[in-house]
Every structure is written in C-alpha cells, then in structure tokens.
Design an enzyme around this catalytic site. Structure first.
Site, PDB file in Angstrom:
ATOM      1  N   TRP A   1      61.732  13.992  93.362  1.00 54.95           N
ATOM      2  CA  TRP A   1      62.433  12.982  92.210  1.00 54.95           C
ATOM      3  C   TRP A   1      63.233  12.288  93.689  1.00 54.95           C
ATOM      4  O   TRP A   1      63.848  13.024  94.516  1.00 54.95           O
ATOM      5  CB  TRP A   1      63.396  13.765  91.477  1.00 54.95           C
TER       6      TRP A   1
ATOM      7  N   SER B   1      62.838  19.979  91.227  1.00 57.52           N
ATOM      8  CA  SER B   1      63.789  21.101  91.753  1.00 57.52           C
ATOM      9  C   SER B   1      63.499  22.402  90.987  1.00 57.52           C
ATOM     10  O   SER B   1      63.614  23.719  91.384  1.00 57.52           O
ATOM     11  CB  SER B   1      65.056  20.848  91.678  1.00 57.52           C
ATOM     12  N   PHE B   2      63.149  22.659  89.807  1.00 51.33           N
ATOM     13  CA  PHE B   2      62.890  23.558  88.898  1.00 51.33           C
ATOM     14  C   PHE B   2      61.750  24.355  89.617  1.00 51.33           C
ATOM     15  O   PHE B   2      61.803  25.624  89.296  1.00 51.33           O
ATOM     16  CB  PHE B   2      62.517  23.064  87.396  1.00 51.33           C
ATOM     17  N   GLU B   3      60.877  23.875  90.422  1.00 53.49           N
ATOM     18  CA  GLU B   3      59.722  24.391  90.747  1.00 53.49           C
ATOM     19  C   GLU B   3      59.756  25.139  92.334  1.00 53.49           C
ATOM     20  O   GLU B   3      58.991  25.702  92.772  1.00 53.49           O
ATOM     21  CB  GLU B   3      58.486  23.592  90.828  1.00 53.49           C
TER      22      GLU B   3
ATOM     23  N   VAL C   1      66.925  17.353  94.833  1.00 56.65           N
ATOM     24  CA  VAL C   1      68.212  16.400  94.147  1.00 56.65           C
ATOM     25  C   VAL C   1      68.004  16.564  92.760  1.00 56.65           C
ATOM     26  O   VAL C   1      66.899  16.003  92.085  1.00 56.65           O
ATOM     27  CB  VAL C   1      67.936  14.833  94.545  1.00 56.65           C
TER      28      VAL C   1
ATOM     29  N   HIS D   1      70.458  19.110  80.539  1.00 56.39           N
ATOM     30  CA  HIS D   1      69.219  19.355  81.311  1.00 56.39           C
ATOM     31  C   HIS D   1      69.849  19.711  82.846  1.00 56.39           C
ATOM     32  O   HIS D   1      69.245  20.335  83.445  1.00 56.39           O
ATOM     33  CB  HIS D   1      68.366  18.213  81.175  1.00 56.39           C
TER      34      HIS D   1
END
Length: 159
Positions: free
Chosen positions: A26, A57-59, A80, A88
């Site tokens: 992202w 970023s979650f991964e 980012v 969220h």
C-alpha cells in the site's frame, strides 16, 4: 519531529549476513522511499539481501517468520498504515507491531521495524527518505536490523 535525538551511527560491515526486506504494497510513493533507504543501507554494509512484497502490513509478521525460519539472519519489515475513520487502523497497527515483536522473540533474530503508523499521508512523506523528507525510516530499520544481528552473533556462545 520524532527523529530528534536519533543516534549518530557509523557505517558497518555486515558481510556474510543474509537479510530479507519484507515490504507491504500500500501507498506506493512512501513505500518506494522506505525500500530505497533500506536497500541503500544494506548495499553499503555488504550484506546480501532480497526484497519480497506482501499485500499489506497485516501480512508482514507471517512473511518475516518464514524468512527467518528459512535461514535469513534478519528481516527489515516495511509498511505504511494511515489512520482512517474506522478502528481498522488500530487493529492492523497492533497486529503488525505485536506480530513482528513475537517473530523476533520466537526466532531469536532481529526484525528491523519500519512500519509507519500515520495520521496522514504527509507524515509518511516526511519519514520516507524522499527528496524533502526529514527522516529515512527505511534506512533506520535496515541499520537497526544489521546492528542487532551483529550484536547477537557476538553474544551467542560459539560452539
């Protein structure tokens, strides 16, 4: 500015270290700056490295764990996360931060933390190491990962 008080560091020799940059996808302009800063530090250090991209970023934590388990000496995690109008932001920021911390502790290997948690895009542009930026968080994360990997080598018993 958050970079006030940052330590002055000398270049280091990290020849022989294997590093993986794990970068979210992202916010291209900010991410490109973060990645370029990390690459510049890694190239200057003599470490071998490669870049892998994840969706967001979650991964980052799961990819970092696999890279370290597969033999990388360190990971530089770059992402980012920009605050929006829903919770969220809080969930993703917490998951990325807590997950990367857990990965470092579980593997005993360093994770350079280059995940920007921002209120707006301008804060990211200011920290991305781009022309006009006041900070280079990608470079800082790579430097921290290298220095910690070298420290851990010195601390571990030879055997």
């Amino acid at each position: 500015m958050s970079g006030h008080g940052a330590p002055k560091t000398e270049p280091i020799d990290a020849t022989g270290l294997r590093v993986v940059i794990i970068a979210a996808s992202w916010h291209d302009v900010i991410m490109d700056g973060l990645i370029a800063g990390a690459e510049r530090v890694l190239d200057a250090s003599g470490a071998s490295w490669r870049l892998e991209r994840v969706p967001g970023s979650f991964e980052l934590p799961v990819a970092a764990k696999v890279a370290l388990d597969a033999g990388a000496d360190a990971v530089v995690a770059l992402g980012v996360i920009i605050r929006g109008g829903t919770p969220h932001f809080d969930f993703v920021s917490s998951a990325a931060t807590d997950g990367l911390t857990r990965v470092a502790l579980d593997t005993g290997k360093p994770v350079g933390f280059g995940v920007l948690t921002l209120d707006d895009e301008q804060q990211g542009l200011d920290r991305a190491g781009l022309p006009g930026s006041t900070e280079d968080k990608g470079a800082e994360a790579a430097d921290a990962a290298l220095r910690t990997a070298l420290l851990l080598r010195r601390l571990r018993p030879r055997g």
